[in-house]
Design a protein around this motif. Structure first.
Motif, PDB file in Angstrom:
ATOM      1  N   GLY A  83       0.766  -1.233   0.000  1.00  0.00           N
ATOM      2  CA  GLY A  83       0.000   0.000   0.000  1.00  0.00           C
ATOM      3  C   GLY A  83       0.796   1.280   0.000  1.00  0.00           C
ATOM      4  O   GLY A  83       0.249   2.341  -0.338  1.00  0.00           O
ATOM      5  N   GLU A  84       2.090   1.242   0.365  1.00  0.00           N
ATOM      6  CA  GLU A  84       2.831   2.486   0.527  1.00  0.00           C
ATOM      7  C   GLU A  84       4.123   2.564  -0.280  1.00  0.00           C
ATOM      8  O   GLU A  84       4.669   3.658  -0.442  1.00  0.00           O
ATOM      9  N   ASP A  85       4.614   1.446  -0.752  1.00  0.00           N
ATOM     10  CA  ASP A  85       5.930   1.414  -1.402  1.00  0.00           C
ATOM     11  C   ASP A  85       5.769   1.422  -2.913  1.00  0.00           C
ATOM     12  O   ASP A  85       5.482   0.399  -3.536  1.00  0.00           O
ATOM     13  N   ASP A  86       5.950   2.593  -3.536  1.00  0.00           N
ATOM     14  CA  ASP A  86       5.830   2.701  -4.996  1.00  0.00           C
ATOM     15  C   ASP A  86       6.971   1.973  -5.708  1.00  0.00           C
ATOM     16  O   ASP A  86       6.781   1.413  -6.793  1.00  0.00           O
ATOM     17  N   ARG A  87       8.161   1.985  -5.126  1.00  0.00           N
ATOM     18  CA  ARG A  87       9.295   1.302  -5.758  1.00  0.00           C
ATOM     19  C   ARG A  87       9.061  -0.214  -5.793  1.00  0.00           C
ATOM     20  O   ARG A  87       9.536  -0.892  -6.711  1.00  0.00           O
ATOM     21  N   TYR A  88       8.353  -0.713  -4.806  1.00  0.00           N
ATOM     22  CA  TYR A  88       8.047  -2.149  -4.811  1.00  0.00           C
ATOM     23  C   TYR A  88       7.229  -2.505  -6.049  1.00  0.00           C
ATOM     24  O   TYR A  88       7.543  -3.473  -6.753  1.00  0.00           O
ATOM     25  N   TRP A  89       6.185  -1.731  -6.324  1.00  0.00           N
ATOM     26  CA  TRP A  89       5.352  -2.040  -7.486  1.00  0.00           C
ATOM     27  C   TRP A  89       6.101  -1.796  -8.785  1.00  0.00           C
ATOM     28  O   TRP A  89       5.865  -2.474  -9.785  1.00  0.00           O
ATOM     29  N   HIS A  90       7.017  -0.834  -8.785  1.00  0.00           N
ATOM     30  CA  HIS A  90       7.857  -0.636  -9.977  1.00  0.00           C
ATOM     31  C   HIS A  90       8.750  -1.854 -10.195  1.00  0.00           C
ATOM     32  O   HIS A  90       8.936  -2.297 -11.345  1.00  0.00           O
ATOM     33  N   ALA A  91       9.296  -2.418  -9.115  1.00  0.00           N
ATOM     34  CA  ALA A  91      10.120  -3.622  -9.234  1.00  0.00           C
ATOM     35  C   ALA A  91       9.290  -4.801  -9.726  1.00  0.00           C
ATOM     36  O   ALA A  91       9.764  -5.611 -10.537  1.00  0.00           O
ATOM     37  N   VAL A  92       8.044  -4.910  -9.261  1.00  0.00           N
ATOM     38  CA  VAL A  92       7.162  -5.982  -9.725  1.00  0.00           C
ATOM     39  C   VAL A  92       6.902  -5.847 -11.223  1.00  0.00           C
ATOM     40  O   VAL A  92       6.994  -6.825 -11.983  1.00  0.00           O
ATOM     41  N   THR A  93       6.601  -4.633 -11.674  1.00  0.00           N
ATOM     42  CA  THR A  93       6.330  -4.398 -13.100  1.00  0.00           C
ATOM     43  C   THR A  93       7.560  -4.702 -13.951  1.00  0.00           C
ATOM     44  O   THR A  93       7.461  -5.345 -15.007  1.00  0.00           O
ATOM     45  N   THR A  94       8.716  -4.231 -13.498  1.00  0.00           N
ATOM     46  CA  THR A  94       9.955  -4.473 -14.246  1.00  0.00           C
ATOM     47  C   THR A  94      10.261  -5.966 -14.328  1.00  0.00           C
ATOM     48  O   THR A  94      10.674  -6.476 -15.385  1.00  0.00           O
ATOM     49  N   THR A  95      10.055  -6.674 -13.232  1.00  0.00           N
ATOM     50  CA  THR A  95      10.326  -8.113 -13.213  1.00  0.00           C
ATOM     51  C   THR A  95       9.382  -8.862 -14.142  1.00  0.00           C
ATOM     52  O   THR A  95       9.799  -9.775 -14.873  1.00  0.00           O
TER      53      THR A  95
END
Length: 321
Positions: A83-95
């Motif tokens: 819910g709070e970590d935008d870089r986490y979702w960016h890493a998921v998308t990149t992966t």
């Protein structure tokens, strides 16, 4: 005639059940021997795999910085992650982009080369070894460093493209192309699935090709009507393995981006971000939560691949009607 067993002296008779008792004793000795040989693996799995996994599961519910004692925080790590970590979702998308592009390209190239090398020609053994070698070297730090130099400013790739009028500069320093260099390194390591495809091609009955040729099927038709269906179990095996390996990819992205996942987080793979959170930010509890989410997602994707196998995987002698 008198029964010799009845006339035998009582002292010479074997006690009732003595044979079964001796058999059970021998079986127990064999079991103990088996357990002795299995004990190194059991101890290693317990200390090096099961134990650390359970410890990381506990740490995923804690705030742990590697120096102080873990503090129980419940599901806070998971709440912040989703819910709070935008870089986490960016890493998921990149992966996901990395997996969706690299795995099909790698398997397609491996299958194409395997089909070419399946025919007996002079030097076939040499080419098989040459194409397999990158799979042995590709995950090493030294090769990733060479790869970065090749695609960097003034590297071989930029000079070759410059000769054709394409002055791209350093590809690893441009957000549009940096991930493509990591994907290219993954695809270059197609030797392992190629060898597995070669083994599968050797098992395809030759009479199927002969029957297809008699029906007027050309090389392309025979490939799609005979080769691919007969190779579908091998394709499933390679697809599962390469998908798991792609989600676990770390070394190439770490070296090519110098550990930053850049430029502009364009090569921030999931495992690289996990490493940053655990060993750069010292958020080991958060990193443990990320690791368990990755484990669950990979397990679900693997289960979906096996569940879909009934629709496209064919086995010899199986009736799909």
């Amino acid at each position: 005639m008198a029964n010799t067993a009845l006339t035998r002296p009582v002292a010479d008779r074997a006690p009732v059940g003595a044979g079964a008792t001796a058999q059970r004793r021998r079986r127990r000795r064999r079991d103990r021997t088996a357990y002795v040989f299995l004990s190194p693996w059991v101890i290693g799995a317990s200390l090096l795999t099961i134990g650390p996994m359970l410890a990381s599961l506990y740490l995923s519910f804690t705030d742990y910085d590697l120096f102080d004692a873990p503090k129980w925080v419940g599901f806070d790590n998971y709440v912040k992650m989703f819910g709070e970590d935008d870089r986490y979702w960016h890493a998921v998308t990149t992966t996901l982009e990395y997996v969706v592009v690299s795995v099909p390209l790698k398997l397609g190239l491996a299958l194409a080369v395997a089909v070419l090398l399946n025919k007996r020609r002079r030097g076939t053994g040499f080419y098989r070894s040459a194409f397999y070698a990158p799979s042995l070297l590709g995950a090493s730090v030294s090769v990733a460093l060479v790869w970065r130099a090749m695609y960097g400013d003034g590297g071989v790739v930029s000079r070759v493209l410059g000769a054709f009028g394409l002055h791209t500069g350093s590809l690893v320093d441009q957000p549009r192309y940096a991930l493509l260099t990591v994907i290219a390194l993954a695809v270059w390591q197609f030797g392992a699935p190629m060898v597995i495809f070669l083994a599968g091609l050797k098992q395809v009955p030759r009479d199927l090709y002969e029957a297809a040729a008699l029906d007027g099927a050309g090389p392309v038709r025979r490939f799609f009507a005979v080769t691919l269906p007969m190779l579908s179990p091998v394709l499933l095996f390679n697809l599962v393995l390469e998908t798991i390996h792609a989600f676990q990819s770390f070394t190439s992205a770490f070296i090519i981006s110098s550990g930053r996942g850049g430029p502009s987080d364009s090569t921030l793979l999931y495992t690289l971000y996990l490493y940053q959170r655990g060993f750069t930010d010292f958020r080991m509890g958060y990193a443990s939560a990320m690791a368990w989410v990755l484990l669950i997602v990979v397990a679900l994707i693997t289960a979906l691949l096996f569940a879909s196998a009934g629709r496209w995987v064919f086995y010899a002698g199986e009736d799909k009607r």
